[in-house]
Write a protein that holds these residues in place. Structure first.
Motif, mmCIF file in Angstrom:
data_model
loop_
_atom_site.group_PDB
_atom_site.id
_atom_site.type_symbol
_atom_site.label_atom_id
_atom_site.label_comp_id
_atom_site.label_asym_id
_atom_site.label_seq_id
_atom_site.Cartn_x
_atom_site.Cartn_y
_atom_site.Cartn_z
ATOM 1 N N LYS A 1 -8.170 8.299 -5.863
ATOM 2 C CA LYS A 1 -7.069 7.915 -4.992
ATOM 3 C C LYS A 1 -6.809 9.053 -3.996
ATOM 4 O O LYS A 1 -7.551 10.035 -3.946
ATOM 5 C CB LYS A 1 -5.826 7.598 -5.834
ATOM 6 C CG LYS A 1 -6.063 6.531 -6.907
ATOM 7 C CD LYS A 1 -4.816 6.277 -7.720
ATOM 8 C CE LYS A 1 -5.090 5.354 -8.903
ATOM 9 N NZ LYS A 1 -5.538 4.016 -8.472
ATOM 10 N N ASN B 1 0.814 -1.218 0.000
ATOM 11 C CA ASN B 1 0.000 0.000 0.000
ATOM 12 C C ASN B 1 0.853 1.276 0.000
ATOM 13 O O ASN B 1 0.579 2.236 0.705
ATOM 14 C CB ASN B 1 -0.953 0.010 1.207
ATOM 15 C CG ASN B 1 -2.332 0.513 0.829
ATOM 16 O OD1 ASN B 1 -2.777 0.309 -0.294
ATOM 17 N ND2 ASN B 1 -3.000 1.166 1.753
ATOM 18 N N GLN C 1 -6.516 2.787 4.159
ATOM 19 C CA GLN C 1 -7.538 1.817 4.519
ATOM 20 C C GLN C 1 -8.076 2.135 5.911
ATOM 21 O O GLN C 1 -7.308 2.477 6.819
ATOM 22 C CB GLN C 1 -6.959 0.392 4.522
ATOM 23 C CG GLN C 1 -6.480 -0.066 3.154
ATOM 24 C CD GLN C 1 -7.614 -0.141 2.150
ATOM 25 O OE1 GLN C 1 -8.683 -0.666 2.450
ATOM 26 N NE2 GLN C 1 -7.393 0.391 0.958
ATOM 27 N N PRO D 1 -2.828 4.986 -2.984
ATOM 28 C CA PRO D 1 -4.192 4.547 -2.668
ATOM 29 C C PRO D 1 -4.680 5.225 -1.403
ATOM 30 O O PRO D 1 -3.890 5.619 -0.543
ATOM 31 C CB PRO D 1 -4.032 3.033 -2.474
ATOM 32 C CG PRO D 1 -2.590 2.832 -2.142
ATOM 33 C CD PRO D 1 -1.850 3.902 -2.894
#
Length: 253
Positions: free
Chosen positions: A215, A72, A243, A240
């Motif tokens: 993004k 990530n 999360q 990205p």
């Protein structure tokens, strides 16, 4: 790509603007890419007084590790966090006035739209050619004959691209517009044009207006040497989105 100005970060977390980088003259083993460490000897630029501006000694340039997107973007995120970061363009401009800042990372609240404007001229103007000649020949890297030949074959983008975006300020949301000069945006245009011809704008907008804003899009902002109140989006950074942290719920009984 010919003689270019490259922005990066040192291993001490300091922003650096390196010029001139003569990509055409670099040996194969010196050809570096975005997100790659380089080792090079530099000195403070004397004709460019912006604090981040340095000249490099091309013969000392050596390529190093490439920062991958694994985990990530973990390898890149560490260094992104070292860059001076702002949530509002107004605070960047204030830092320029107060501290001479000329490179900074902007985290916009929202991208509103991409504006595409036809370039005023599809050919290099005499003023642009003169500027390109000065840049090509600066530091004696190119002869006048070499510079003239390269400029004759250097294609000019037929469009200018601008992001309209929102930032959160002390007075609420505020809209801004800045020109995108990231070489990747130019390369994307040519790729779309060669693949789709007159329909290039559909895939181009899909990437710039939909994919990238989906993004964690950030703008690396840089100002201009002669007109330092004028800022450009010199690079797009698009890891990205973070999360969400998993929340573990415990029973009280």
């Amino acid at each position: 790509m010919e003689t270019s100005c490259v922005a990066g970060i040192s291993d001490k977390g300091l922003m650096r603007r390196l010029y001139p980088v003569p990509f055409r003259l670099l040996e194969d083993k010196q050809q570096f890419s975005k997100w790659q460490w380089i080792d090079v000897r530099t000195r403070k630029a004397t004709q460019d007084h912006r604090v981040e501006s340095y000249r490099l000694y091309v013969d000392t340039l050596a390529c190093g590790e490439k920062l991958e997107t694994k985990q990530n973007w973990a390898f890149r995120q560490h260094w992104i966090e070292q860059i001076p970061s702002f949530n509002s363009f107004d605070t960047i401009e204030r830092a320029r006035i107060d501290d001479g800042l000329s490179l900074a990372l902007l985290r916009p609240k929202k991208v509103l739209k991409l504006k595409i404007v036809q370039a005023k001229s599809l050919e290099w103007t005499p003023e642009e050619k003169e500027k390109l000649m000065r840049e090509q020949m600066q530091g004696d890297l190119f002869s006048q004959e070499d510079a003239e030949r390269d400029i004759a074959t250097l294609k000019k983008l037929p469009f200018d691209f601008y992001y309209h975006y929102l930032c959160e300020t002390a007075d609420g949301e505020k809209e801004y517009q800045h020109k995108i000069v990231d070489w990747e945006a130019g390369a994307l245009y040519w790729n779309c044009f060669y693949k789709h011809g007159p329909n290039w704008e559909v895939p181009f907008r899909a990437k710039m207006e939909v994919d990238l804003p989906s993004k964690d899009l950030m703008f690396l902002m840089g100002n201009q040497h002669r007109f330092q109140h004028q800022w450009l989006i010199i690079s797009l950074i698009y890891p990205p989105k973070p999360q969400p942290q998993e929340v573990t719920q415990f029973s009280l009984f």
